[in-house]
Design a protein around this motif. Structure first.
Motif, PDB file in Angstrom:
ATOM      1  N   ALA A  64       0.836  -1.204   0.000  1.00  0.00           N
ATOM      2  CA  ALA A  64       0.000   0.000   0.000  1.00  0.00           C
ATOM      3  C   ALA A  64       0.870   1.253   0.000  1.00  0.00           C
ATOM      4  CB  ALA A  64      -0.915  -0.009   1.217  1.00  0.00           C
ATOM      5  N   ASN A  67       2.567   1.896  -3.311  1.00  0.00           N
ATOM      6  CA  ASN A  67       1.641   2.312  -4.352  1.00  0.00           C
ATOM      7  C   ASN A  67       0.933   3.620  -4.015  1.00  0.00           C
ATOM      8  OD1 ASN A  67       1.439   0.140  -6.595  1.00  0.00           O
ATOM      9  ND2 ASN A  67       1.668  -0.967  -4.681  1.00  0.00           N
ATOM     10  N   MET A  69      -1.109   4.664  -1.734  1.00  0.00           N
ATOM     11  CA  MET A  69      -2.555   4.651  -1.509  1.00  0.00           C
ATOM     12  C   MET A  69      -2.937   5.685  -0.445  1.00  0.00           C
ATOM     13  SD  MET A  69      -3.600   0.672  -1.309  1.00  0.00           S
ATOM     14  CE  MET A  69      -3.036  -0.532  -2.479  1.00  0.00           C
ATOM     15  N   PHE A  77      -8.276  -1.634   1.637  1.00  0.00           N
ATOM     16  CA  PHE A  77      -7.384  -2.625   1.046  1.00  0.00           C
ATOM     17  C   PHE A  77      -7.021  -3.706   2.069  1.00  0.00           C
ATOM     18  CE2 PHE A  77      -2.822  -3.739   0.228  1.00  0.00           C
ATOM     19  CZ  PHE A  77      -3.010  -4.475  -0.932  1.00  0.00           C
ATOM     20  N   ILE A  96      -3.138 -10.151  -2.614  1.00  0.00           N
ATOM     21  CA  ILE A  96      -2.761  -8.736  -2.764  1.00  0.00           C
ATOM     22  C   ILE A  96      -3.320  -8.182  -4.081  1.00  0.00           C
ATOM     23  CG2 ILE A  96      -0.815  -7.123  -2.996  1.00  0.00           C
ATOM     24  CD1 ILE A  96      -0.490  -8.162  -0.306  1.00  0.00           C
ATOM     25  N   TYR A 100      -6.189  -5.409  -4.405  1.00  0.00           N
ATOM     26  CA  TYR A 100      -5.790  -4.166  -5.072  1.00  0.00           C
ATOM     27  C   TYR A 100      -6.791  -3.793  -6.162  1.00  0.00           C
ATOM     28  CZ  TYR A 100      -2.690  -0.777  -7.339  1.00  0.00           C
ATOM     29  OH  TYR A 100      -2.154   0.354  -7.881  1.00  0.00           O
ATOM     30  N   LYS A 101      -7.266  -4.784  -6.880  1.00  0.00           N
ATOM     31  CA  LYS A 101      -8.247  -4.542  -7.946  1.00  0.00           C
ATOM     32  C   LYS A 101      -9.553  -3.992  -7.386  1.00  0.00           C
ATOM     33  CE  LYS A 101      -6.914  -8.342 -10.847  1.00  0.00           C
ATOM     34  NZ  LYS A 101      -7.432  -9.692 -11.083  1.00  0.00           N
TER      35      LYS A 101
END
Ligand SMILES: [Zn+2]
Length: 103
Positions: A64, A67, A69, A77, A96, A100-101
């Motif tokens: 996370a 990326n 987030m 998440f 994961i 994430y999707k």
């Protein structure tokens, strides 16, 4: 794609190395350039890794962070990761990715 233990998906930033695996004492493999972790595909510690719930949380947290987030998204998440983990049959990487999707 490989999900590295440092929480990043590894695409091209890899280096080549030789490690000792159950297949061969000098097996050609790759590592993640940014963090130096070397992958052992032959003993399947990468794609089929099943961490404990606690370890998975740490990995998800790192992922996370890498990326970027938002805190609110991170919360969702991590909940999703936890939910998928409770099915009990999914490897880390898949959990994961699926989580994430969703967020
Ligand atoms: Zn890494």
């Amino acid at each position: 794609m490989i999900l590295c233990e440092c929480g990043e998906f590894v695409k091209k930033s890899t280096f080549k190395d030789y490690i000792c695996t159950s297949v061969n004492p000098s097996t050609r493999t790759i590592g993640h350039e940014k963090c130096g972790i070397i992958f052992n595909f032959f003993d399947d510690t990468v794609s089929k890794k099943y961490s404990s719930r606690k370890e998975l949380k740490v990995l998800a947290g790192r992922f996370a962070e890498k990326n970027n987030m938002d805190p609110e998204v991170i919360g969702r998440f991590l909940l999703e990761v936890d939910r998928l983990k409770s099915y009990g049959n999914m490897p880390d990487r898949k959990i994961i990715l699926e989580a994430y999707k969703k967020v």
